[in-house]
Design a protein around this motif. Structure first.
Motif, mmCIF file in Angstrom:
data_model
loop_
_atom_site.group_PDB
_atom_site.id
_atom_site.type_symbol
_atom_site.label_atom_id
_atom_site.label_comp_id
_atom_site.label_asym_id
_atom_site.label_seq_id
_atom_site.Cartn_x
_atom_site.Cartn_y
_atom_site.Cartn_z
ATOM 1 N N TYR A 12 1.220 -14.783 -4.518
ATOM 2 C CA TYR A 12 1.944 -13.877 -5.682
ATOM 3 C C TYR A 12 2.628 -12.746 -5.089
ATOM 4 O O TYR A 12 2.308 -12.273 -3.823
ATOM 5 C CB TYR A 12 0.986 -13.363 -6.492
ATOM 6 N N ASP B 40 -0.330 -3.766 -2.972
ATOM 7 C CA ASP B 40 -0.589 -3.738 -1.570
ATOM 8 C C ASP B 40 0.466 -2.925 -0.616
ATOM 9 O O ASP B 40 1.685 -2.843 -0.969
ATOM 10 C CB ASP B 40 -0.731 -5.258 -1.322
ATOM 11 N N HIS C 92 -1.984 -5.410 -9.045
ATOM 12 C CA HIS C 92 -3.079 -6.355 -9.234
ATOM 13 C C HIS C 92 -4.555 -5.877 -9.269
ATOM 14 O O HIS C 92 -4.809 -4.596 -8.605
ATOM 15 C CB HIS C 92 -2.969 -7.605 -8.373
ATOM 16 N N HIS D 263 -4.167 -1.897 -8.060
ATOM 17 C CA HIS D 263 -3.645 -1.323 -6.779
ATOM 18 C C HIS D 263 -2.359 -2.101 -6.718
ATOM 19 O O HIS D 263 -2.060 -3.217 -7.104
ATOM 20 C CB HIS D 263 -4.503 -1.182 -5.671
HETATM 21 NI NI NI Z 1 -4.416 -6.264 -3.020
#
Ligand code: NI
Length: 224
Positions: free
Chosen positions: A150, A98, A156, A96
């Motif tokens: 990151y 963010d 991720h 996914h």
């Molecule tokens: Ni995430």
């Protein structure tokens, strides 16, 4: 840029955080998910704004403020109140990205430039954080108390836990310097200037000039 920051929490702080979160009530992790990530997420988390999340989150925030490596790497403008999740055997979080903007308590609005995962437990198998960056996929699994920073723009996922339980804190940072590449240059320059100062003395002309260049670039690029 991926940066591992060791020992954000020392043993005492880690024990306090564990004590708070392990006895708290946990809910389905999809409470904070957008539509896309809800399809992929199987875990539990502390309810946002719950007493346990706030109390443990304050310990994390306090530790971040006094960590020079975190400050140099993230150049934080705003930090989202830390959240906490746990994955039992078989649980995972598929690929996914963010959300770009996170809304928090009191009208807080944080643009997610950086994502952070702070590892709270370490006695488990699987559960690696896989981060896709331009150089390939990086697999991250750090000792308890350590944190990975990151770019929030990366795809991720969290691999399935195959034994034990993975407990972590996760949150987002809005940086004074929005661009990941510019932030990287500042971080490298900061390290170089410190190395010159350490080798030549803080009053060495070159150390002072490099520090000046650092601050002039930061002045040019910082938004807050
Ligand atoms: Ni995430």
């Amino acid at each position: 840029m991926l940066i591992a920051i060791p020992d954000i929490l020392d043993a005492a702080a880690l024990a306090r955080v564990r004590g708070i979160v392990e006895s708290a009530n946990w809910i389905d992790g999809n409470a904070t998910s957008g539509h896309q990530s809800a399809l992929a997420k199987r875990n539990r988390q502390l309810p946002e704004g719950s007493a346990a999340a706030r109390e443990a989150g304050e310990i994390v925030l306090g530790a971040l403020q006094t960590n020079p490596l975190f400050v140099a790497a993230a150049l934080p403008a705003k930090v989202f109140p830390p959240l906490f999740n746990r994955y039992r055997e078989g649980e995972a979080f598929g690929t996914h990205v963010d959300s770009a903007v996170r809304l928090g308590p009191g009208g807080l609005r944080v643009r997610s430039d950086l994502s952070a995962t702070l590892f709270i437990s370490e006695d488990y198998d699987g559960g690696e954080l896989l981060i896709e960056d331009r150089y390939g996929t990086q697999s991250v699994k750090l000792p308890a108390g350590h944190m990975i920073l990151y770019p929030s723009s990366s795809l991720h996922r969290v691999q399935p836990v195959t034994r034990g339980e993975r407990i972590a804190s996760f949150f987002w940072i809005q940086s004074m310097v929005r661009d990941d590449g510019a932030r990287r240059i500042l971080f490298d320059l900061d390290n170089a200037a410190r190395a010159v100062a350490a080798a030549q003395g803080h009053d060495h002309r070159t150390a002072i000039e490099l520090t000046g260049v650092y601050h002039n670039l930061l002045r040019r690029w910082a938004e807050a």
